[in-house]
Design an enzyme around this catalytic site. Structure first.
Site, PDB file in Angstrom:
ATOM      1  N   GLY A 172      22.063  -6.390 -31.100  1.00  0.00           N
ATOM      2  CA  GLY A 172      20.905  -7.005 -31.462  1.00  0.00           C
ATOM      3  C   GLY A 172      21.024  -6.753 -32.738  1.00  0.00           C
ATOM      4  N   GLY A 173      20.501  -4.862 -32.564  1.00  0.00           N
ATOM      5  CA  GLY A 173      20.791  -4.342 -33.659  1.00  0.00           C
ATOM      6  C   GLY A 173      21.767  -4.104 -34.436  1.00  0.00           C
ATOM      7  N   LYS A 201      19.828 -15.443 -27.900  1.00  0.00           N
ATOM      8  CA  LYS A 201      18.381 -15.041 -27.334  1.00  0.00           C
ATOM      9  C   LYS A 201      17.866 -15.043 -28.482  1.00  0.00           C
ATOM     10  CE  LYS A 201      17.512 -10.441 -25.034  1.00  0.00           C
ATOM     11  NZ  LYS A 201      16.862 -10.609 -25.731  1.00  0.00           N
ATOM     12  N   ASP A 202      16.772 -15.771 -27.553  1.00  0.00           N
ATOM     13  CA  ASP A 202      15.069 -15.229 -28.592  1.00  0.00           C
ATOM     14  C   ASP A 202      14.954 -13.553 -28.123  1.00  0.00           C
ATOM     15  OD1 ASP A 202      14.423 -17.400 -29.524  1.00  0.00           O
ATOM     16  OD2 ASP A 202      13.050 -17.882 -28.399  1.00  0.00           O
ATOM     17  N   ASP A 203      14.679 -12.660 -28.944  1.00  0.00           N
ATOM     18  CA  ASP A 203      13.725 -11.932 -28.710  1.00  0.00           C
ATOM     19  C   ASP A 203      12.526 -12.039 -27.600  1.00  0.00           C
ATOM     20  OD1 ASP A 203      13.050  -8.718 -28.900  1.00  0.00           O
ATOM     21  OD2 ASP A 203      13.184  -9.216 -30.965  1.00  0.00           O
ATOM     22  N   GLU A 204      12.259 -10.805 -27.128  1.00  0.00           N
ATOM     23  CA  GLU A 204      11.961 -11.219 -25.774  1.00  0.00           C
ATOM     24  C   GLU A 204      10.353 -11.248 -26.217  1.00  0.00           C
ATOM     25  OE1 GLU A 204      13.449  -8.338 -25.957  1.00  0.00           O
ATOM     26  OE2 GLU A 204      12.377  -7.003 -26.046  1.00  0.00           O
ATOM     27  N   LYS A 236       0.468  -1.362   0.211  1.00  0.00           N
ATOM     28  CA  LYS A 236       0.428   0.140  -0.032  1.00  0.00           C
ATOM     29  C   LYS A 236       0.734   1.369   0.257  1.00  0.00           C
ATOM     30  CE  LYS A 236      -3.576   1.033   3.704  1.00  0.00           C
ATOM     31  NZ  LYS A 236      -3.444   1.372   4.343  1.00  0.00           N
ATOM     32  N   GLY A 239      20.938  -1.159 -28.080  1.00  0.00           N
ATOM     33  CA  GLY A 239      21.619  -0.163 -28.893  1.00  0.00           C
ATOM     34  C   GLY A 239      22.604  -0.131 -28.242  1.00  0.00           C
TER      35      GLY A 239
HETATM   36  C1  1AE Z   1      17.254  -3.553 -22.428  1.00  0.00           C
HETATM   37  C2  1AE Z   1      16.842  -4.933 -22.790  1.00  0.00           C
HETATM   38  C3  1AE Z   1      17.660  -5.270 -24.585  1.00  0.00           C
HETATM   39  C4  1AE Z   1      16.881  -6.174 -25.371  1.00  0.00           C
HETATM   40  O1  1AE Z   1      15.928  -7.068 -25.456  1.00  0.00           O
HETATM   41  C5  1AE Z   1      17.306  -5.987 -27.198  1.00  0.00           C
HETATM   42  O2  1AE Z   1      16.585  -6.755 -27.701  1.00  0.00           O
HETATM   43  C6  1AE Z   1      18.133  -4.903 -27.359  1.00  0.00           C
HETATM   44  O3  1AE Z   1      18.419  -4.959 -28.753  1.00  0.00           O
HETATM   45  P1  1AE Z   1      19.231  -3.743 -29.792  1.00  0.00           P
HETATM   46  O4  1AE Z   1      20.259  -4.434 -29.167  1.00  0.00           O
HETATM   47  O5  1AE Z   1      18.983  -2.741 -28.633  1.00  0.00           O
HETATM   48  O6  1AE Z   1      18.963  -4.082 -30.234  1.00  0.00           O
END
Ligand code: 1AE
Length: 407
Positions: free
Chosen positions: A353-354, A167-170, A92, A331
């Site tokens: 990722g990118g 890792k998979d994308d979430e 609360k 990023g």
């Molecule tokens: C903080 C989580 C970052 C994540 O899950 C993700 O997919 C990042 O992707 P990029 O590296 O920004 O393309």
């Protein structure tokens, strides 16, 4: 204070009597009322009463006056699980004005209900056979609407680049195109094929999704199909669900905790739960082997001091629990690697990722560029210098695309 869990709050108010406020929290969240109780009942209730340990007032201009308050809650009041602790200390209260939960110091007795990470940082290193350098993780991108053949190709290219984890994308959930078990089989086949070429071990963290009641069963299915790691959106389900999964003896693979939803809880100075508690201490207590969180440098930014506090919560001694791997993310590109290593040291997972798939020479070159950047940073060389060496075209192209952020 061995039989108490201690909460630290920061609360803002221009006029409040903070001592009075602290007392009302300590009493209100435990026995309810105190001064009105008859003496005989007070004696009986004493063991349930919260105690104000300290109130530090910081005077400031309008909107800047705050107090840091520490309150000890008797373990006897709540069961040994994270929901009970959170509801006691910040249920609360979280809705009662400008107040943020900064930290929770749990008692030895409370912590003893939590085995913590099954593998943790040392266990993940051991599984991969990599002890010295930072690890490299790649994130699947463009997954929704793609079929198994497409995912296999993407996986293979990522693996060829020399990443340690994929890792998979979430946002990839159970779906007819790439159902869980088939996805695991397909990707692990690509992992084996890539390993024949690279000689490198690899963990694939498949996204564990679905209704809570089916998660453990889904995890077992994924493991039976060959999954050697799991990704889990902890905050959408709750810490207790992670705790259940991580302490299940049949789920004997590392679990990577994704921070999705965390932005609804930690960024405000006035409300919510601090990043170090949310993404650090509680994730580790609940059993996350790796924890992703926004870095200070990339596209989704968390201030550096908060980042370092998350890192500390994952790595500092905590009731004998294994440490969890910090994974500053979002990023990230190769030009940030020297900065990441400077701030986090070598016990870190560089995650992109990118920054891998967007490499001008393709996905495999994206991974290679990161590995070359890590190697250069460890050797104390500038990325620009390393990029000129023969065989470092991938790093050179990455620097051309994204530049280098000075460490
Ligand atoms: C903080 C989580 C970052 C994540 O899950 C993700 O997919 C990042 O992707 P990029 O590296 O920004 O393309």
């Amino acid at each position: 204070m061995s039989q108490y869990c201690i909460a630290t709050y920061r609360t803002y108010d221009d006029k409040a009597d903070f001592d009075k406020k602290a007392l009302s929290i300590a009493v209100g969240l435990t026995v309810g009322s105190w001064t009105e109780l008859p003496e005989a009942q007070k004696a009986e209730m004493e063991k349930h009463l919260g105690k104000v340990l300290s109130v530090e007032v910081h005077e400031g201009g309008p909107g800047e006056r705050y107090a840091d308050i520490r309150i000890a809650y008797p373990d006897i009041n709540f069961s040994r699980d994270i929901p009970a602790l959170l509801v006691t200390a910040f249920g609360k209260l979280s809705m009662d004005g400008r107040i943020k939960l900064i930290d929770l110091d749990v008692s030895e007795s409370f912590a003893s209900a939590f085995p913590g990470p099954k593998f943790g940082l040392p266990g993940v290193r051991e599984l991969l056979g990599v002890q010295e350098r930072p690890l490299l993780m790649s994130i699947f991108k463009s997954v929704v609407g793609h079929d198994l053949a497409n995912l296999q190709e993407q996986f293979y290219k990522q693996a060829l680049g020399g990443v340690d984890l994929i890792k998979d994308d979430e946002i990839l959930f159970e779906n007819p195109l790439t159902p869980l078990e088939k996805r695991v089989e397909t990707c692990m086949e690509a992992a084996r094929k890539a390993q024949e070429e690279t000689g490198q071990k690899l963990l694939y963290a498949v996204n564990l999704t679905g209704p809570t009641s089916q998660l453990a069963q889904n995890a077992r299915k994924a493991i039976a199909a060959g999954a050697n790691a799991l990704l889990f959106n902890v905050l959408a389900y709750g810490f207790d669900v992670l705790h259940e999964l991580s302490s299940d003896p049949d789920i004997h693979v590392p679990i990577a905790a994704h921070p999705a939803m965390a932005g609804a809880m930690y960024p405000s100075p006035h409300y919510g739960i601090s990043a170090s508690l949310l993404l650090g201490k509680l994730m580790r207590l609940a059993g996350a082997d790796l924890v992703l969180f926004p870095s200070p440098y990339g596209s989704v930014v968390m201030p550096k001091e908060e980042n370092l506090a998350v890192q500390a919560a994952l790595l500092q001694p905590l009731h004998g629990l294994r440490t969890s791997f910090p994974v500053p993310s979002a990023g990230i590109h190769p030009g940030l690697v020297p900065l990441i290593l400077k701030d986090f040291g070598t016990d870190v997972v560089v995650n992109a990722g990118g920054g891998i798939h967007g490499h001008p020479m393709g996905t495999a070159a994206g991974g290679q560029a990161f590995r070359q950047a890590i190697e250069a940073a460890l050797a104390g060389k500038s990325l620009q210098e390393a990029a000129e060496a023969p065989g470092h075209e991938a790093l050179k192209a990455a620097i051309g695309a994204w530049g280098v952020r000075e460490a």
